[in-house]
Design a protein around this motif. Structure first.
Motif, PDB file in Angstrom:
ATOM      1  N   LEU A   1     -20.888 -15.709 -18.405  1.00  0.00           N
ATOM      2  CA  LEU A   1     -19.295 -15.289 -18.957  1.00  0.00           C
ATOM      3  C   LEU A   1     -19.067 -13.709 -18.503  1.00  0.00           C
ATOM      4  O   LEU A   1     -17.934 -13.406 -18.078  1.00  0.00           O
ATOM      5  CB  LEU A   1     -19.163 -15.612 -20.219  1.00  0.00           C
ATOM      6  N   ASN A   2     -20.148 -12.885 -18.689  1.00  0.00           N
ATOM      7  CA  ASN A   2     -19.742 -11.377 -18.480  1.00  0.00           C
ATOM      8  C   ASN A   2     -19.527 -11.039 -16.906  1.00  0.00           C
ATOM      9  O   ASN A   2     -19.243 -10.330 -16.564  1.00  0.00           O
ATOM     10  CB  ASN A   2     -21.090 -10.432 -19.018  1.00  0.00           C
TER      11      ASN A   2
ATOM     12  N   LYS B   1     -11.051 -14.357 -20.514  1.00  0.00           N
ATOM     13  CA  LYS B   1     -11.827 -15.494 -21.230  1.00  0.00           C
ATOM     14  C   LYS B   1     -10.973 -16.562 -21.718  1.00  0.00           C
ATOM     15  O   LYS B   1     -11.469 -17.794 -21.488  1.00  0.00           O
ATOM     16  CB  LYS B   1     -12.598 -14.943 -22.432  1.00  0.00           C
ATOM     17  N   SER B   2      -9.501 -16.341 -21.742  1.00  0.00           N
ATOM     18  CA  SER B   2      -8.666 -17.352 -22.199  1.00  0.00           C
ATOM     19  C   SER B   2      -8.536 -18.454 -20.967  1.00  0.00           C
ATOM     20  O   SER B   2      -7.897 -19.549 -21.038  1.00  0.00           O
ATOM     21  CB  SER B   2      -7.280 -17.113 -22.541  1.00  0.00           C
TER      22      SER B   2
ATOM     23  N   ILE C   1     -10.838 -19.442 -19.271  1.00  0.00           N
ATOM     24  CA  ILE C   1     -12.243 -20.108 -18.700  1.00  0.00           C
ATOM     25  C   ILE C   1     -12.353 -21.295 -19.804  1.00  0.00           C
ATOM     26  O   ILE C   1     -12.328 -21.131 -20.966  1.00  0.00           O
ATOM     27  CB  ILE C   1     -13.403 -19.223 -18.835  1.00  0.00           C
ATOM     28  N   THR C   2     -12.991 -22.579 -19.420  1.00  0.00           N
ATOM     29  CA  THR C   2     -13.022 -23.581 -20.093  1.00  0.00           C
ATOM     30  C   THR C   2     -14.536 -23.687 -19.860  1.00  0.00           C
ATOM     31  O   THR C   2     -15.305 -24.054 -18.826  1.00  0.00           O
ATOM     32  CB  THR C   2     -12.420 -24.793 -19.753  1.00  0.00           C
TER      33      THR C   2
END
Length: 453
Positions: A29-30, A36-37, A39-40
């Motif tokens: 993720l980083n 981040k919103s 990304i699922t």
């Protein structure tokens, strides 16, 4: 990695992340330079495919390498159904990619480790298994597997029996089910129950030491496949003493708590119905009773002759896709040849012919001349299949019965008897001129016999 012609700006990215474990996820993720919103995160294959159909995603990423079979299934599905979506493998978690632990039965007395390998049919069939295809053979096999999955008690270790003729991909379907379930964290152990050496099958030469060695080898395979699957190929090939030992060892696993080190699923495969062998005393009644509660029947391709061309086209496409090689197409004549051939080796035989024909073809199109097909007879063939094989052999050898009989591995007289029983006329396959000459000779012989009377 597969790229789109026009990649959108970062602000428009919408990313689906297929994750196998929580541990490496933070690092992944980083490394994604977007909010981040957008990304699922999904852990389930089925939910991931549903989301991709309705979520308007621009990218699919995986926290594992392409060696992970579930991630590969998703990426391959994306390539086929959503070619505009970019795909990335970003992880370092290299779960074995369809690799299976292969054991063989040495001398009929002990299972020994043979190798770690990958079945070449697994990945192409996985692609078709994932897709929504109208192939009836595959739909039937999927339905059988799903019905049994729903009936299994997930609070205990289970046993399933798969019945299907040679080449019906029983082991491959079992692997697909394994790698699509929670058992994928454990090994898939493939144990071939056909003795790899002649001799050693006489009940009288079993000693206590031999029995203990077989028990220990079975137990070792079960330990190796902790939380995974064990597949016994050709369970009916074991002799009656080995069957009794197998019953006792499988029973221990079934009765053991799931918390202990054991396979979660034991699969016993056979190419025939065992009731007759049980009645004759050739197969253990106890073992049959233990493994026959959940039965999966895999049909032969001969039951789906009309859809053989569609199956061949899709299997060839999946092969090209998974091997990352240019597509090739089967001509209409090649498809007609495939439809009329008797596939005694079923799906595995078809797959082998398609691979060979791909290498032999020198253009985009695969023609009948590229299909390496040899007609032959099998004792399990239906009368229709026997007729197809005999006619194919006669056509191949231009009606010469002696050569056709050699191709079919039967005597000349036996072939004539089969032709008479199947109402295949003498002279079938002969060129028109020779056929006319033969008919003329027969008329003269008949006339001569009448004159003699």
């Amino acid at each position: 990695m597969k790229k789109r012609p026009n990649s959108p700006p970062l602000s428009e990215w919408k990313v689906l992340v297929f994750a196998s474990k929580d541990e490496p996820l933070a690092l992944l993720l980083n490394s994604i330079p977007i909010l981040k919103s957008r990304i699922t995160i999904i852990y389930d294959v089925k939910k991931a495919l549903e989301a991709l159909n309705h979520g308007n995603y621009t990218h699919v990423m995986s926290d594992v390498t392409k060696q992970n079979p579930m991630a590969r299934r998703i990426m391959t599905w994306v390539h086929v159904n959503h070619p505009d979506i970019e795909t990335y493998y970003l992880g370092v978690n290299g779960h074995p990619s369809g690799e299976i632990d292969i054991w063989k039965l040495s001398g009929g007395k002990i299972f020994t480790h043979s190798m770690i390998g990958i079945d070449p049919l697994t990945e192409p069939l996985s692609v078709l298994y994932t897709e929504e295809t109208p192939i009836k053979w595959l739909s039937h096999a999927k339905c059988e597997c799903l019905q049994i999955r729903e009936r299994l008690d997930h609070r205990r270790n289970n046993v399933v029996m798969i019945i299907g003729a040679s080449g019906t991909a029983k082991a491959v379907l079992a692997q697909i089910a394994h790698f699509s379930s929670q058992r994928c964290e454990g090994l898939f152990v493939f144990a071939n129950c056909s003795p790899s050496e002649t001799g050693g099958l006489n009940d009288n030469i079993w000693t206590a030491e031999c029995e203990n060695r077989l028990r220990r080898s079975i137990r070792h395979m079960f330990d190796q496949s902790d939380r995974g699957s064990v597949y016994f190929h050709g369970i009916d090939k074991l002799d009656i003493v080995a069957q009794h030992i197998m019953f006792e060892e499988i029973k221990k696993v079934v009765d053991a708590p799931v918390s202990e080190k054991n396979p979660r699923l034991i699969i016993c495969a056979t190419s025939k119905y065992l009731e007759e062998d049980v009645g004759k005393g050739n197969f253990s009644t106890e073992l049959f009773s233990l493994i026959s509660d959940h039965i999966i029947n895999i049909p032969s391709l001969s039951q789906f002759k009309d859809e053989l061309p569609m199956l061949a086209e899709n299997l060839l496409r999946a092969y090209c896709l998974t091997e990352r090689i240019p597509d090739r197409k089967l001509t209409k004549d090649a498809l007609d040849t495939i439809r009329s051939h008797v596939w005694d080796e079923n799906l595995r035989g078809l797959f082998q012919v398609l691979k060979q024909s791909y290498m032999m073809a020198d253009s985009t199109y695969i023609k009948p001349i590229h299909l390496n097909l040899s007609p032959h007879l099998d004792k399990n063939d239906t009368l229709i299949d026997q007729s197809h094989s005999i006619k194919a052999a006669l056509l191949k050898h231009k009606g010469v019965v002696t050569r056709a009989a050699k191709e079919l591995d039967v005597s000349r007289s036996h072939l004539y008897n089969l032709m008479e029983g199947l109402e295949i006329p003498k002279g079938f396959g002969l060129p028109p001129i020779k056929k006319k000459q033969r008919e003329e000779r027969e008329r003269k012989n008949i006339a001569k016999q009448k004159n003699q009377k």
